[in-house]
Design a protein around this motif. Sequence first.
Motif, PDB file in Angstrom:
ATOM      1  N   GLN A 172      18.998   7.906  -6.594  1.00 31.54           N
ATOM      2  CA  GLN A 172      19.382   6.991  -7.659  1.00 31.54           C
ATOM      3  C   GLN A 172      18.902   5.571  -7.354  1.00 31.54           C
ATOM      4  O   GLN A 172      19.634   4.608  -7.516  1.00 31.54           O
ATOM      5  N   GLY A 173      17.659   5.467  -6.934  1.00 32.72           N
ATOM      6  CA  GLY A 173      17.123   4.187  -6.494  1.00 32.72           C
ATOM      7  C   GLY A 173      17.042   3.127  -7.547  1.00 32.72           C
ATOM      8  O   GLY A 173      17.055   1.934  -7.239  1.00 32.72           O
TER       9      GLY A 173
ATOM     10  N   GLY B 259      27.393   7.332  -6.314  1.00 36.60           N
ATOM     11  CA  GLY B 259      26.333   6.336  -6.463  1.00 36.60           C
ATOM     12  C   GLY B 259      26.788   5.032  -7.073  1.00 36.60           C
ATOM     13  O   GLY B 259      25.953   4.213  -7.467  1.00 36.60           O
TER      14      GLY B 259
ATOM     15  N   VAL C 248      21.806  -2.197  -7.170  1.00 36.84           N
ATOM     16  CA  VAL C 248      20.562  -2.151  -7.951  1.00 36.84           C
ATOM     17  C   VAL C 248      20.652  -3.078  -9.163  1.00 36.84           C
ATOM     18  O   VAL C 248      19.701  -3.810  -9.471  1.00 36.84           O
TER      19      VAL C 248
ATOM     20  N   TRP D 217      28.408   2.178  -5.854  1.00 33.67           N
ATOM     21  CA  TRP D 217      28.066   0.921  -5.184  1.00 33.67           C
ATOM     22  C   TRP D 217      26.565   0.736  -5.086  1.00 33.67           C
ATOM     23  O   TRP D 217      26.073  -0.404  -5.090  1.00 33.67           O
ATOM     24  N   ASN D 218      25.834   1.839  -5.014  1.00 30.60           N
ATOM     25  CA  ASN D 218      24.374   1.727  -5.060  1.00 30.60           C
ATOM     26  C   ASN D 218      23.928   1.166  -6.405  1.00 30.60           C
ATOM     27  O   ASN D 218      23.024   0.319  -6.473  1.00 30.60           O
ATOM     28  N   SER D 219      24.574   1.604  -7.486  1.00 26.18           N
ATOM     29  CA  SER D 219      24.228   1.108  -8.823  1.00 26.18           C
ATOM     30  C   SER D 219      24.589  -0.366  -8.972  1.00 26.18           C
ATOM     31  O   SER D 219      23.876  -1.121  -9.635  1.00 26.18           O
TER      32      SER D 219
END
Length: 311
Positions: A250-251, A76, A83, A78-80
């Motif tokens: 993990q939005g 998670g 965000v 790159w998602n973090s």
Amino acid sequence: MLLAPTIIAMLIVVAYPIAVSIFQSLFTDSSGIDPKTGLFTKGGFVGVQNYLNWLLQQCQIGGKSQACPAGSPQAGFWNSVFVTFLFAVVTVALETVIGIWMAFIMNRDFRGRGILRAAVLVPWAIPTAVTAKLWYFIFDPSGVLNTVLHTQILWTSDLWASRWAIIIADTWKTTPFMALLILAGLQLIPEETYEAARMDGASKIQTFFRITVPLLKPALVVAILFRTLDALRMYDLPAILTGGGGGGGQGTTTLSILVVQQIKQSNDSASALSTITFILIFAVAFIFIRLLGANITGNAEKQRKAVAKEA
């Protein structure tokens, strides 16, 4: 000699922790059986492997680097990053626009101005944990917001609804900070400059863009820079309001939340992630100042004379 105490304090509370974190990130504290030798190992120096694991979203499984399973902290990363920057860009943009509007209102001379300025500080004075719980009840499926709007939005569990919930709550809390810093900049602009502009026939729009904005730039840059750095380190609001979730994953997990999650599993990997986070924030601050070309320490008198001469 006069600066020595401050420099020593900064070295102790800033430089030393950063150096220790970077040193720890170059080692691994994992132990197990080495598949090549069959011997028990306690970890050791791994160089930049911990950084590569985060950037490439890899995990060490059986002594080999493999793609991390879904739901793991590394998967998670790159998602973090997305965000974190999403929250920073949107919240700071909203806070700047609303903060300028509020600052102009508070800068006017009217009865009750002192009470208004004190009231504006209330959201900023409330601890973030209390703010998060307050908005948690507002965003409850059967809470105030859905009742007023006659909707059934899952504000703390739906992907984009949870993200907008955090943006709304953070904007409500920190806009007063922006407004007060911008107000301080407005009050440094001499009234004589505006009087000269009016005598020369300048319109309100011309006065705003040719006088107010240039003279307000140092205060505005400081306000935006401070808020951007603060937003990039956001932790407590999303951690309490959504738990870092949203959309079944993990939005709303920011980099700071990811660091805390990783600390519970591995100190060396968490040190690498915290160093990456530090580098990202430092790079943003450096690029921000270089692109705007603003002197945030400001020579206000020199700038006021330059603007007055141009007017």
